[in-house]
Design a protein around this motif. Structure first.
Motif, PDB file in Angstrom:
ATOM      1  N   HIS A  14      26.404  52.025 -34.188  1.00 20.17           N
ATOM      2  CA  HIS A  14      27.249  51.761 -35.360  1.00 20.17           C
ATOM      3  C   HIS A  14      28.359  52.816 -35.380  1.00 20.17           C
ATOM      4  O   HIS A  14      28.111  53.993 -35.656  1.00 20.17           O
ATOM      5  N   LEU A  15      29.565  52.362 -35.085  1.00 17.65           N
ATOM      6  CA  LEU A  15      30.699  53.263 -34.959  1.00 17.65           C
ATOM      7  C   LEU A  15      31.332  53.499 -36.313  1.00 17.65           C
ATOM      8  O   LEU A  15      31.469  52.574 -37.122  1.00 17.65           O
ATOM      9  N   LYS A  16      31.733  54.731 -36.566  1.00 18.01           N
ATOM     10  CA  LYS A  16      32.344  55.070 -37.848  1.00 18.01           C
ATOM     11  C   LYS A  16      33.744  54.479 -37.951  1.00 18.01           C
ATOM     12  O   LYS A  16      34.452  54.335 -36.955  1.00 18.01           O
ATOM     13  N   ALA A  17      34.127  54.164 -39.188  1.00 19.06           N
ATOM     14  CA  ALA A  17      35.449  53.586 -39.426  1.00 19.06           C
ATOM     15  C   ALA A  17      36.525  54.637 -39.235  1.00 19.06           C
ATOM     16  O   ALA A  17      36.322  55.816 -39.534  1.00 19.06           O
ATOM     17  N   ARG A  18      37.653  54.197 -38.723  1.00 20.05           N
ATOM     18  CA  ARG A  18      38.815  55.064 -38.589  1.00 20.05           C
ATOM     19  C   ARG A  18      39.922  54.533 -39.472  1.00 20.05           C
ATOM     20  O   ARG A  18      40.366  53.402 -39.315  1.00 20.05           O
ATOM     21  N   LYS A  77       3.140  62.102 -25.210  1.00 26.15           N
ATOM     22  CA  LYS A  77       4.456  62.590 -24.839  1.00 26.15           C
ATOM     23  C   LYS A  77       5.520  61.920 -25.687  1.00 26.15           C
ATOM     24  O   LYS A  77       5.443  60.734 -25.971  1.00 26.15           O
ATOM     25  N   CYS A  78       6.517  62.688 -26.087  1.00 21.88           N
ATOM     26  CA  CYS A  78       7.689  62.142 -26.776  1.00 21.88           C
ATOM     27  C   CYS A  78       8.913  62.726 -26.066  1.00 21.88           C
ATOM     28  O   CYS A  78       9.235  63.901 -26.239  1.00 21.88           O
ATOM     29  N   GLN A  79       9.568  61.905 -25.262  1.00 25.92           N
ATOM     30  CA  GLN A  79      10.615  62.369 -24.367  1.00 25.92           C
ATOM     31  C   GLN A  79      11.957  61.741 -24.732  1.00 25.92           C
ATOM     32  O   GLN A  79      12.056  60.523 -24.905  1.00 25.92           O
ATOM     33  N   MET A  80      13.003  62.573 -24.834  1.00 23.38           N
ATOM     34  CA  MET A  80      14.351  62.046 -25.016  1.00 23.38           C
ATOM     35  C   MET A  80      14.830  61.487 -23.673  1.00 23.38           C
ATOM     36  O   MET A  80      14.829  62.193 -22.664  1.00 23.38           O
ATOM     37  N   ILE A  81      15.214  60.225 -23.657  1.00 26.76           N
ATOM     38  CA  ILE A  81      15.626  59.591 -22.410  1.00 26.76           C
ATOM     39  C   ILE A  81      17.131  59.288 -22.370  1.00 26.76           C
ATOM     40  O   ILE A  81      17.651  58.937 -21.318  1.00 26.76           O
ATOM     41  N   ARG A  82      17.808  59.420 -23.510  1.00 23.31           N
ATOM     42  CA  ARG A  82      19.260  59.233 -23.537  1.00 23.31           C
ATOM     43  C   ARG A  82      19.816  59.958 -24.749  1.00 23.31           C
ATOM     44  O   ARG A  82      19.247  59.914 -25.835  1.00 23.31           O
ATOM     45  N   SER A  83      20.945  60.637 -24.558  1.00 19.03           N
ATOM     46  CA  SER A  83      21.598  61.350 -25.654  1.00 19.03           C
ATOM     47  C   SER A  83      23.055  60.924 -25.743  1.00 19.03           C
ATOM     48  O   SER A  83      23.516  60.059 -25.001  1.00 19.03           O
ATOM     49  N   ARG A  84      23.771  61.549 -26.661  1.00 15.31           N
ATOM     50  CA  ARG A  84      25.193  61.308 -26.876  1.00 15.31           C
ATOM     51  C   ARG A  84      25.510  59.846 -27.217  1.00 15.31           C
ATOM     52  O   ARG A  84      26.549  59.307 -26.840  1.00 15.31           O
ATOM     53  N   LEU A  85      24.608  59.216 -27.924  1.00 14.61           N
ATOM     54  CA  LEU A  85      24.878  57.893 -28.480  1.00 14.61           C
ATOM     55  C   LEU A  85      25.482  58.062 -29.873  1.00 14.61           C
ATOM     56  O   LEU A  85      25.327  59.110 -30.505  1.00 14.61           O
ATOM     57  N   VAL A  86      26.144  57.022 -30.360  1.00 18.16           N
ATOM     58  CA  VAL A  86      26.801  57.082 -31.662  1.00 18.16           C
ATOM     59  C   VAL A  86      26.001  56.248 -32.656  1.00 18.16           C
ATOM     60  O   VAL A  86      26.030  55.020 -32.618  1.00 18.16           O
ATOM     61  N   SER A  87      25.273  56.920 -33.518  1.00 16.58           N
ATOM     62  CA  SER A  87      24.486  56.268 -34.568  1.00 16.58           C
ATOM     63  C   SER A  87      23.738  55.033 -34.046  1.00 16.58           C
ATOM     64  O   SER A  87      23.946  53.926 -34.515  1.00 16.58           O
ATOM     65  N   PRO A  88      22.858  55.211 -33.040  1.00 19.23           N
ATOM     66  CA  PRO A  88      22.099  54.060 -32.526  1.00 19.23           C
ATOM     67  C   PRO A  88      21.050  53.603 -33.534  1.00 19.23           C
ATOM     68  O   PRO A  88      20.377  54.429 -34.150  1.00 19.23           O
ATOM     69  N   ARG A  89      20.929  52.301 -33.684  1.00 18.31           N
ATOM     70  CA  ARG A  89      19.945  51.768 -34.637  1.00 18.31           C
ATOM     71  C   ARG A  89      19.023  50.763 -33.950  1.00 18.31           C
ATOM     72  O   ARG A  89      17.965  51.123 -33.474  1.00 18.31           O
ATOM     73  N   ILE A 101       9.911  52.642 -27.350  1.00 20.80           N
ATOM     74  CA  ILE A 101      11.280  53.126 -27.210  1.00 20.80           C
ATOM     75  C   ILE A 101      11.897  53.119 -28.602  1.00 20.80           C
ATOM     76  O   ILE A 101      11.859  52.089 -29.290  1.00 20.80           O
ATOM     77  N   LEU A 102      12.423  54.256 -29.045  1.00 21.62           N
ATOM     78  CA  LEU A 102      12.964  54.317 -30.398  1.00 21.62           C
ATOM     79  C   LEU A 102      14.287  55.072 -30.424  1.00 21.62           C
ATOM     80  O   LEU A 102      14.548  55.932 -29.582  1.00 21.62           O
ATOM     81  N   THR A 103      15.098  54.737 -31.409  1.00 20.25           N
ATOM     82  CA  THR A 103      16.392  55.390 -31.590  1.00 20.25           C
ATOM     83  C   THR A 103      16.297  56.430 -32.700  1.00 20.25           C
ATOM     84  O   THR A 103      15.524  56.276 -33.646  1.00 20.25           O
ATOM     85  N   ASP A 104      17.087  57.480 -32.573  1.00 16.46           N
ATOM     86  CA  ASP A 104      17.270  58.457 -33.641  1.00 16.46           C
ATOM     87  C   ASP A 104      18.739  58.381 -34.030  1.00 16.46           C
ATOM     88  O   ASP A 104      19.612  58.892 -33.326  1.00 16.46           O
ATOM     89  N   SER A 105      18.999  57.735 -35.163  1.00 19.33           N
ATOM     90  CA  SER A 105      20.383  57.433 -35.531  1.00 19.33           C
ATOM     91  C   SER A 105      21.197  58.687 -35.784  1.00 19.33           C
ATOM     92  O   SER A 105      22.362  58.772 -35.395  1.00 19.33           O
ATOM     93  N   GLU A 106      20.601  59.663 -36.451  1.00 21.96           N
ATOM     94  CA  GLU A 106      21.346  60.875 -36.797  1.00 21.96           C
ATOM     95  C   GLU A 106      21.521  61.801 -35.592  1.00 21.96           C
ATOM     96  O   GLU A 106      22.575  62.437 -35.439  1.00 21.96           O
ATOM     97  N   ALA A 107      20.538  61.873 -34.727  1.00 16.47           N
ATOM     98  CA  ALA A 107      20.633  62.720 -33.538  1.00 16.47           C
ATOM     99  C   ALA A 107      21.411  62.059 -32.412  1.00 16.47           C
ATOM    100  O   ALA A 107      21.788  62.726 -31.443  1.00 16.47           O
ATOM    101  N   GLY A 108      21.641  60.741 -32.510  1.00 16.48           N
ATOM    102  CA  GLY A 108      22.356  60.031 -31.452  1.00 16.48           C
ATOM    103  C   GLY A 108      21.580  59.983 -30.154  1.00 16.48           C
ATOM    104  O   GLY A 108      22.153  60.120 -29.069  1.00 16.48           O
ATOM    105  N   ALA A 109      20.280  59.760 -30.253  1.00 12.02           N
ATOM    106  CA  ALA A 109      19.420  59.846 -29.068  1.00 12.02           C
ATOM    107  C   ALA A 109      18.462  58.669 -28.991  1.00 12.02           C
ATOM    108  O   ALA A 109      18.209  57.969 -29.977  1.00 12.02           O
TER     109      ALA A 109
END
Length: 414
Positions: free
Chosen positions: A302-306, A274-286, A251-259
């Motif tokens: 990792h949420l961006k600063a406001r 097989k390489c399957q996306m199992i979750r999307s719309r994450l915010v910079s997951p690491r 199980i791996l995260t893609d920080s830039e794709a948010g997946a």
């Protein structure tokens, strides 16, 4: 002499040593506080590090850290060779690299460094709370010159060996249960199986070491002899954290794709199934971890600063079917816990409890099981500098990767 008047250590001809300083602690400051404050300043010129310009922290090949200005001054006019003022090892200015743990810490503190006291886990000049009774440091591996800016650690379920990813010439070090380094592999270079910049590492149940390479945005697998068996380069924007399931899936995260992805492969044959996306719309997951009993997955976003804020993290827990069970960001955690938490690594213990490392308080904290999340139970609150990695061994020892000390620290019940 004042700090501005005092000549740098290399100009005084003093042979330095790790952790050493010729200063006396300031009035009212405990000795351990002075040591930790020096983490944020160059130990040659004693000027505070800065992400930009001449005070940017640079790593020498030996593992010692100097600011860019002192590296240039030590190299001289020809800028060919310089001698480390601490261990006397020779190197070239082009062999230096950014000290990423310090740069991340400076980013966390902000331009003014106003969060220093909270980031070092201190209030006033008081001493840190001791580790809870029953959990003690059993083994410390690596250290300056052995590991360089380590970024990930993982345990082999069967053998108890530890795999560590770092920024050295051989990117992966494998340590035996007794602490000896058994093997080094994963050359730094541009060949197919070379590793440009490792971000995390895991070990599958069938004994393969899998690494995320931020240099060419790939996932690479090796056997324990160091032979490259598989490289997956397509489809990722920036693969970051990863963990293995009991079935040797990854199980791996893609920080830039948010997946979040599930990678299935026959590592013995070097075949990707097989390489399957199992979750999307994450915010910079690491960082990511998989519960070995329930199959639950926990991810750190990792949420961006406001505005003027310094950014924050969010812990999300999913079931084995990838349904969201619970989540809590730094703001919500701060309402429950006594201090701000900035999580960098995560793991499940054998009971299925979520464990995180916190760089603000330099601690390891248990957040409880998914059904009781979040609770607050500090497991380790003393002796850590910049914890960035976390894993459990088969004997239930807790392994913490401390990038600030370039070391692996193994804790067990006493």
């Amino acid at each position: 002499l004042s700090r501005a008047q005092r000549p740098p250590r290399w100009a005084r001809g003093i042979r330095g040593r790790r952790g050493g300083s010729d200063r006396s602690p300031q009035p009212g400051m405990a000795a351990e506080d002075e040591t930790e404050l020096s983490l944020l300043e160059c130990r040659v010129c004693f000027e505070p590090y800065d992400p930009d310009g001449q005070r940017r922290p640079l790593n020498l090949p030996c593992g010692h850290v100097l600011c860019r200005g002192c590296v240039g001054a030590l190299a001289g006019a020809d800028r060919r060779r310089l001698e480390c003022p601490f261990c006397r090892r020779l190197c070239g200015p082009t062999e230096t690299s950014d000290c990423r743990p310090l740069l991340q810490l400076l980013e966390l503190l902000g331009p003014a460094g106003g969060g220093l006291a909270s980031a070092l886990g201190r209030s006033g000049g008081g001493a840190a709370a001791p580790a809870p009774a029953g959990l003690g440091l059993r083994l410390c591996l690596g250290g300056w010159g052995s590991l360089v800016n380590p970024t990930g650690v993982a345990a082999c379920p069967g053998s108890g060996r530890l795999a560590v990813a770092h920024d050295g010439k051989k990117r992966i070090h494998v340590f035996g249960p007794s602490g000896f380094c058994l093997r080094r592999f994963g050359e730094r270079g541009d060949a197919g199986n070379d590793i440009k910049y490792p971000l995390d590492v895991t070990v599958t149940s069938d004994g393969h070491v899998v690494v995320t390479d931020g240099g060419d945005c790939s996932v690479k697998a090796f056997d324990f002899e160091g032979r490259g068996v598989l490289a997956v380069r397509e489809g990722f924007s920036l693969p970051w954290g990863l963990d293995a399931t009991p079935k040797s899936e990854v199980i791996l995260t893609d920080s830039e794709a948010g997946a979040l992805y599930r990678l299935t492969a026959d590592f013995q044959r070097g075949e990707l199934k097989k390489c399957q996306m199992i979750r999307s719309r994450l915010v910079s997951p690491r960082a990511v971890a998989v519960c070995q009993t329930s199959g639950a997955v926990v991810v750190i976003e990792h949420l961006k600063a406001r505005g003027p804020s310094k950014g924050s993290t969010r812990v999300k827990i999913f079931s084995a079917e990838m349904d969201l069970i619970g989540q809590m960001d730094s703001f919500g955690l701060n309402l429950v816990f006594p201090s701000r938490i900035y999580a960098t690594a995560v793991a499940f213990d054998k009971e299925g409890r979520v464990i995180v490392t916190d760089v603000c308080s330099q601690a390891v904290i248990c957040l409880g099981k998914p059904e009781e999340f979040p609770i607050f139970n500090p497991l380790i609150s003393h002796g850590l500098s910049y914890p960035v990695g976390l894993t459990y061994m088969a004997n239930d020892s807790l392994v913490v990767l401390d990038s600030g000390d370039h070391a692996i620290k193994v804790y067990s019940s006493t």
